[in-house]
Scaffold this motif. Sequence first.
Motif, short mmCIF file in Angstrom:
data_model
loop_
_atom_site.label_atom_id
_atom_site.label_comp_id
_atom_site.label_asym_id
_atom_site.label_seq_id
_atom_site.Cartn_x
_atom_site.Cartn_y
_atom_site.Cartn_z
N GLU A 70 5.20 -10.61 -10.77
CA GLU A 70 5.96 -9.62 -11.32
C GLU A 70 6.48 -10.52 -12.80
O GLU A 70 6.71 -11.70 -12.77
N ILE A 71 6.12 -9.58 -13.91
CA ILE A 71 6.36 -10.44 -15.34
C ILE A 71 7.41 -9.52 -15.92
O ILE A 71 7.25 -8.34 -16.08
N LEU A 72 8.48 -10.47 -16.51
CA LEU A 72 9.44 -9.85 -17.18
C LEU A 72 9.50 -10.56 -18.51
O LEU A 72 9.38 -11.61 -18.63
N ILE A 73 9.68 -9.75 -19.54
CA ILE A 73 9.73 -9.70 -20.98
C ILE A 73 11.02 -9.74 -21.71
O ILE A 73 11.34 -8.57 -20.99
N GLY A 74 11.77 -10.61 -22.26
CA GLY A 74 12.91 -10.17 -22.87
C GLY A 74 13.32 -11.18 -23.90
O GLY A 74 12.42 -12.08 -24.25
N ASN A 75 14.53 -11.27 -24.49
CA ASN A 75 15.22 -12.02 -25.25
C ASN A 75 16.32 -12.82 -24.65
O ASN A 75 17.03 -12.46 -24.00
N PHE A 76 16.26 -14.21 -25.02
CA PHE A 76 17.11 -14.95 -24.29
C PHE A 76 18.19 -15.74 -25.25
O PHE A 76 17.78 -15.81 -26.49
N LYS A 77 19.35 -16.08 -24.55
CA LYS A 77 20.26 -16.60 -25.60
C LYS A 77 21.16 -17.66 -24.48
O LYS A 77 21.29 -17.31 -23.39
N MET A 78 21.33 -18.89 -25.00
CA MET A 78 22.00 -19.95 -24.21
C MET A 78 23.20 -20.23 -24.97
O MET A 78 23.39 -20.31 -26.25
N ASN A 79 24.42 -20.88 -23.95
CA ASN A 79 25.44 -20.94 -24.71
C ASN A 79 25.78 -22.41 -24.38
O ASN A 79 26.02 -22.82 -23.02
N PHE A 80 25.58 -23.41 -24.99
CA PHE A 80 25.68 -24.80 -24.97
C PHE A 80 27.03 -25.22 -24.99
O PHE A 80 27.37 -26.35 -24.59
N LYS A 83 30.22 -24.78 -19.76
CA LYS A 83 29.74 -26.06 -18.96
C LYS A 83 29.95 -25.34 -17.60
O LYS A 83 31.12 -24.91 -17.28
N PRO A 84 28.89 -24.98 -17.00
CA PRO A 84 27.48 -25.07 -17.11
C PRO A 84 26.93 -24.36 -18.17
O PRO A 84 27.71 -23.26 -18.57
N ILE A 85 25.95 -24.70 -18.77
CA ILE A 85 25.36 -23.94 -19.82
C ILE A 85 24.86 -22.66 -19.47
O ILE A 85 24.18 -22.46 -18.14
N THR A 86 25.00 -21.54 -19.99
CA THR A 86 24.77 -20.18 -19.66
C THR A 86 23.39 -19.72 -20.24
O THR A 86 23.32 -20.23 -21.38
N LEU A 87 22.70 -18.96 -19.38
CA LEU A 87 21.42 -18.40 -20.06
C LEU A 87 21.57 -16.81 -19.54
O LEU A 87 21.71 -16.43 -18.62
N SER A 88 21.18 -16.21 -20.79
CA SER A 88 21.09 -14.69 -20.40
C SER A 88 19.88 -14.21 -21.14
O SER A 88 19.43 -14.66 -22.16
N VAL A 89 19.11 -13.44 -20.25
CA VAL A 89 18.04 -12.66 -20.91
C VAL A 89 18.29 -11.01 -20.86
O VAL A 89 18.80 -10.62 -20.04
N ARG A 90 18.12 -10.76 -22.10
CA ARG A 90 18.38 -9.12 -22.30
C ARG A 90 17.19 -8.56 -22.91
O ARG A 90 16.21 -9.14 -23.08
N ASN A 91 17.23 -7.13 -23.05
CA ASN A 91 16.16 -6.41 -23.60
C ASN A 91 14.85 -6.48 -22.64
O ASN A 91 13.88 -6.57 -23.35
N ILE A 92 14.91 -6.22 -21.18
CA ILE A 92 13.92 -6.39 -20.45
C ILE A 92 13.32 -4.98 -20.12
O ILE A 92 13.95 -4.25 -19.30
N HIS A 100 21.56 -13.10 -15.77
CA HIS A 100 22.28 -13.99 -16.25
C HIS A 100 22.27 -15.17 -15.19
O HIS A 100 22.31 -14.79 -13.97
N THR A 101 22.23 -16.16 -15.77
CA THR A 101 22.44 -17.36 -14.84
C THR A 101 22.97 -18.54 -15.71
O THR A 101 23.46 -18.54 -16.56
N ILE A 102 22.78 -19.94 -14.83
CA ILE A 102 23.24 -21.02 -15.51
C ILE A 102 22.25 -22.20 -15.57
O ILE A 102 21.25 -22.00 -14.64
N VAL A 103 22.15 -23.09 -16.28
CA VAL A 103 21.07 -23.91 -16.70
C VAL A 103 21.48 -25.58 -16.55
O VAL A 103 22.69 -25.61 -17.02
N GLU A 104 20.86 -26.32 -16.00
CA GLU A 104 21.29 -27.73 -15.94
C GLU A 104 19.98 -28.45 -16.35
O GLU A 104 19.03 -28.37 -15.84
N PHE A 105 20.18 -29.34 -17.48
CA PHE A 105 19.09 -30.10 -18.02
C PHE A 105 19.10 -31.31 -17.04
O PHE A 105 19.86 -32.14 -17.39
N VAL A 106 17.96 -31.63 -16.08
CA VAL A 106 18.08 -32.91 -15.39
C VAL A 106 17.70 -33.94 -15.99
O VAL A 106 18.46 -35.05 -15.92
#
Length: 142
Positions: A70-80, A83-92, A100-106
């Motif tokens: 399954e391949i999803l293509i979209g536009n992403f935006k992160m909010n630094f 805390k934690p950093i949020t990630l949204s993928v829209r226009n899929i 929508h999810t959260i990201v941590e740079f390990v």
Amino acid sequence: MNKKNSLLGFINWIFLASTFVVISCGKAPTQNDIYGVWKGEHLGKQLMFKFNNDGTCVLNFKDNVSDSAEILIGNFKMNFSQKPITLSVRNIPQLNHPLHTIVEFVKMDSIKLANFAPRWRIRPITFDPIASMNLRRINNNE
């Protein structure tokens, strides 16, 4: 001798405090740190996420058993700033909702993502050690 001990104690305190500040103020992640191709495995699926510097992304989920993808293509935006950093993928085009999810740079070459949610208000706010997706950056020659 008492003044000398006090001065040495004060100098030691300044040294420890400055060392703590330097260590705790490591490089904060920026938008540039997400760009590239990330791979991992989660719940029997091979994951390959590509984040481009033009704000587009490709999320590829390949089932290990059936080899279906399954391949999803979209536009992403992160909010630094959050805390934690949020990630949204829209226009899929493949979905009728964003992700929508959260990201941590390990590390610089390793990130952790929580499970995706279809609505902002129900996105994860903490990382579940079992449900989190661990991805590593791959080089162009891999």
